[in-house]
Design a protein around this motif. Structure first.
Motif, PDB file in Angstrom:
ATOM      1  N   MET A   8       0.726  -1.218  -0.020  1.00  0.00           N
ATOM      2  CA  MET A   8      -0.002  -0.004   0.026  1.00  0.00           C
ATOM      3  C   MET A   8       0.895   1.231  -0.047  1.00  0.00           C
ATOM      4  O   MET A   8       0.733   2.162  -0.732  1.00  0.00           O
ATOM      5  N   LEU A   9       1.904   1.346   0.882  1.00  0.00           N
ATOM      6  CA  LEU A   9       2.791   2.312   0.693  1.00  0.00           C
ATOM      7  C   LEU A   9       3.502   2.639  -0.575  1.00  0.00           C
ATOM      8  O   LEU A   9       3.816   3.709  -1.034  1.00  0.00           O
ATOM      9  N   GLU A  10       3.962   1.434  -1.059  1.00  0.00           N
ATOM     10  CA  GLU A  10       4.782   1.613  -2.380  1.00  0.00           C
ATOM     11  C   GLU A  10       3.685   2.109  -3.432  1.00  0.00           C
ATOM     12  O   GLU A  10       3.974   3.032  -4.202  1.00  0.00           O
ATOM     13  N   SER A  11       2.484   1.926  -3.838  1.00  0.00           N
ATOM     14  CA  SER A  11       1.760   2.219  -4.645  1.00  0.00           C
ATOM     15  C   SER A  11       1.100   3.684  -4.443  1.00  0.00           C
ATOM     16  O   SER A  11       1.092   4.456  -5.093  1.00  0.00           O
ATOM     17  N   LYS A  12       0.893   4.119  -2.842  1.00  0.00           N
ATOM     18  CA  LYS A  12       0.836   5.725  -2.935  1.00  0.00           C
ATOM     19  C   LYS A  12       1.915   6.224  -3.078  1.00  0.00           C
ATOM     20  O   LYS A  12       1.716   7.548  -3.783  1.00  0.00           O
ATOM     21  N   SER A  13       3.061   5.975  -2.799  1.00  0.00           N
ATOM     22  CA  SER A  13       4.134   6.570  -3.166  1.00  0.00           C
ATOM     23  C   SER A  13       4.423   6.908  -4.419  1.00  0.00           C
ATOM     24  O   SER A  13       4.704   8.138  -4.995  1.00  0.00           O
ATOM     25  N   GLU A  14       4.189   5.970  -5.503  1.00  0.00           N
ATOM     26  CA  GLU A  14       4.376   5.817  -6.703  1.00  0.00           C
ATOM     27  C   GLU A  14       3.640   7.152  -7.504  1.00  0.00           C
ATOM     28  O   GLU A  14       3.817   7.811  -8.329  1.00  0.00           O
ATOM     29  N   PHE A  15       2.205   6.614  -7.056  1.00  0.00           N
ATOM     30  CA  PHE A  15       1.032   7.949  -7.358  1.00  0.00           C
ATOM     31  C   PHE A  15       1.399   9.229  -7.144  1.00  0.00           C
ATOM     32  O   PHE A  15       1.377  10.278  -7.765  1.00  0.00           O
ATOM     33  N   LEU A  16       1.540   9.497  -5.644  1.00  0.00           N
ATOM     34  CA  LEU A  16       1.387  10.840  -5.131  1.00  0.00           C
ATOM     35  C   LEU A  16       3.086  11.321  -5.669  1.00  0.00           C
ATOM     36  O   LEU A  16       2.985  12.754  -5.815  1.00  0.00           O
ATOM     37  N   ILE A  17       3.975  10.861  -5.835  1.00  0.00           N
ATOM     38  CA  ILE A  17       5.365  11.277  -6.115  1.00  0.00           C
ATOM     39  C   ILE A  17       5.320  11.562  -7.979  1.00  0.00           C
ATOM     40  O   ILE A  17       5.527  12.611  -8.203  1.00  0.00           O
ATOM     41  N   ALA A  67     -14.986   6.990 -11.609  1.00  0.00           N
ATOM     42  CA  ALA A  67     -13.613   6.993 -11.308  1.00  0.00           C
ATOM     43  C   ALA A  67     -13.525   6.420  -9.909  1.00  0.00           C
ATOM     44  O   ALA A  67     -12.576   5.669  -9.726  1.00  0.00           O
ATOM     45  N   CYS A  68     -14.394   6.576  -9.010  1.00  0.00           N
ATOM     46  CA  CYS A  68     -14.667   6.275  -7.639  1.00  0.00           C
ATOM     47  C   CYS A  68     -14.913   4.586  -7.837  1.00  0.00           C
ATOM     48  O   CYS A  68     -14.512   4.060  -6.640  1.00  0.00           O
ATOM     49  N   ARG A  69     -15.468   4.149  -8.697  1.00  0.00           N
ATOM     50  CA  ARG A  69     -15.786   2.690  -8.777  1.00  0.00           C
ATOM     51  C   ARG A  69     -14.765   2.178  -9.449  1.00  0.00           C
ATOM     52  O   ARG A  69     -14.727   0.800  -9.762  1.00  0.00           O
ATOM     53  N   GLY A  70     -13.627   2.747  -9.829  1.00  0.00           N
ATOM     54  CA  GLY A  70     -12.191   2.025 -10.377  1.00  0.00           C
ATOM     55  C   GLY A  70     -12.170   2.377 -11.981  1.00  0.00           C
ATOM     56  O   GLY A  70     -11.276   1.571 -12.634  1.00  0.00           O
ATOM     57  N   ARG A  74     -10.213  12.006  -7.099  1.00  0.00           N
ATOM     58  CA  ARG A  74     -10.228  13.562  -6.906  1.00  0.00           C
ATOM     59  C   ARG A  74      -9.035  14.014  -7.848  1.00  0.00           C
ATOM     60  O   ARG A  74      -9.272  15.151  -8.348  1.00  0.00           O
ATOM     61  N   TYR A  75      -8.052  13.274  -8.059  1.00  0.00           N
ATOM     62  CA  TYR A  75      -6.848  13.603  -8.747  1.00  0.00           C
ATOM     63  C   TYR A  75      -7.343  14.176 -10.195  1.00  0.00           C
ATOM     64  O   TYR A  75      -7.210  15.169 -10.787  1.00  0.00           O
ATOM     65  N   TYR A  76      -8.248  12.900 -10.760  1.00  0.00           N
ATOM     66  CA  TYR A  76      -8.709  13.155 -12.178  1.00  0.00           C
ATOM     67  C   TYR A  76      -9.550  14.385 -12.244  1.00  0.00           C
ATOM     68  O   TYR A  76      -9.336  15.125 -13.157  1.00  0.00           O
ATOM     69  N   VAL A  77     -10.346  14.609 -11.164  1.00  0.00           N
ATOM     70  CA  VAL A  77     -11.233  15.766 -11.500  1.00  0.00           C
ATOM     71  C   VAL A  77     -10.554  17.140 -11.645  1.00  0.00           C
ATOM     72  O   VAL A  77     -10.775  17.890 -12.208  1.00  0.00           O
ATOM     73  N   LEU A 132      -1.601   9.280   3.497  1.00  0.00           N
ATOM     74  CA  LEU A 132      -1.427   7.858   3.349  1.00  0.00           C
ATOM     75  C   LEU A 132      -2.552   7.252   3.892  1.00  0.00           C
ATOM     76  O   LEU A 132      -2.496   5.729   4.011  1.00  0.00           O
ATOM     77  N   THR A 133      -3.432   7.751   4.505  1.00  0.00           N
ATOM     78  CA  THR A 133      -4.807   7.112   5.318  1.00  0.00           C
ATOM     79  C   THR A 133      -5.935   7.209   4.360  1.00  0.00           C
ATOM     80  O   THR A 133      -6.636   6.288   4.341  1.00  0.00           O
ATOM     81  N   TYR A 134      -5.882   7.911   3.253  1.00  0.00           N
ATOM     82  CA  TYR A 134      -6.928   7.859   2.259  1.00  0.00           C
ATOM     83  C   TYR A 134      -6.695   6.567   1.298  1.00  0.00           C
ATOM     84  O   TYR A 134      -5.784   6.550   0.861  1.00  0.00           O
ATOM     85  N   SER A 135      -7.918   6.201   0.631  1.00  0.00           N
ATOM     86  CA  SER A 135      -7.993   5.178  -0.297  1.00  0.00           C
ATOM     87  C   SER A 135      -7.184   5.591  -1.438  1.00  0.00           C
ATOM     88  O   SER A 135      -8.141   6.847  -1.930  1.00  0.00           O
ATOM     89  N   LEU A 136      -6.350   5.012  -2.209  1.00  0.00           N
ATOM     90  CA  LEU A 136      -5.900   5.444  -3.478  1.00  0.00           C
ATOM     91  C   LEU A 136      -6.921   5.453  -4.566  1.00  0.00           C
ATOM     92  O   LEU A 136      -7.026   6.391  -5.166  1.00  0.00           O
ATOM     93  N   GLU A 137      -7.518   4.143  -4.733  1.00  0.00           N
ATOM     94  CA  GLU A 137      -8.459   3.989  -5.517  1.00  0.00           C
ATOM     95  C   GLU A 137      -9.968   4.822  -5.442  1.00  0.00           C
ATOM     96  O   GLU A 137     -10.647   5.038  -6.253  1.00  0.00           O
TER      97      GLU A 137
END
Length: 153
Positions: free
Chosen positions: A52-61, A141-144, A89-92, A78-83
C-alpha cells in the motif's frame, strides 16, 4: 496522538519497526528527519502494508508531483484510499485545471482531504453547466473506471 502511537508500535518488535522505517525511507525517499516528522504526526503509518505504501508513493510522487518532504509533512495522505478517493479526485482536479475551470495553483492536497460532500460542492457542482458529465465521470472513477474524458495527453 500518544494512544495511537502506542497502538501502532505495541505489537511490533524493535526489528520490525526498524525495517518499516527503512522501507519508508526507501519508498518515499525520506531522510531520517522526514520519517520522524511523518511518524510524529501519524505513527500508525508503521502498520500500513508495504504494498500500500509503495502504490501511494508511486502515485503521489510520480503522478501528482508531490515532493517526498511534502508527503512527510502531510502523512494523512497515506490514510486515504488510493482507488476510492485520491485517484478520482486527482482526475477531477486535473480535468478542471487543464480546461481552465480551476486555478492551476489550487492544491491537490486540499481536494484530497475534504469530506466527500464538500468535495462535490466545491469541485463538481460549480461546473455542471460547462462540464455536465463531471459528476458521472467522478462516480465512475470512484468505482475504479477511468472515463475517457479523464484521459490526458
Amino acid at each position: 496522538m500518544f494512544r495511537h502511537a502506542l497502538q501502532a508500535v505495541a505489537f511490533l518488535s524493535e526489528e520490525k519497526i526498524a525495517a518499516k522505517v527503512e522501507h519508508l525511507k526507501k519508498t518515499f525517499r525520506w531522510s531520517d528527519a522526514e520519517v520522524g516528522i511523518a511518524l510524529s504526526k501519524l505513527a500508525p503509518v508503521l502498520t500500513r502494508s508495504n504494498q500500500m505504501l509503495e502504490s501511494k508513493s508511486e502515485f503521489l510522487i510520480s503522478e501528482v508531483g508531490f515532493e517526498p518532504a511534502y508527503i512527510a509533512h502531510h502523512p494523512a495522505l497515506l490514510t486515504y484510499s488510493l482507488e476510492g478517493r485520491i485517484i478520482p479526485r486527482y482526475y477531477v482536479v486535473k480535468f478542471l485545471k487543464e480546461n481552465g475551470l480551476l486555478d492551476h495553483n489550487r492544491s491537490y492536497y486540499t481536494a484530497f482531504i475534504v469530506m466527500e460532500k464538500v468535495f462535490v460542492e466545491k469541485y463538481i457542482c460549480p461546473h455542471k453547466e460547462v462540464a455536465p458529465y463531471l459528476a458521472e465521470d467522478y462516480d465512475a472513477a470512484c468505482r475504479g473506471e477511468v472515463p475517457t474524458r479523464f484521459k490526458f495527453t
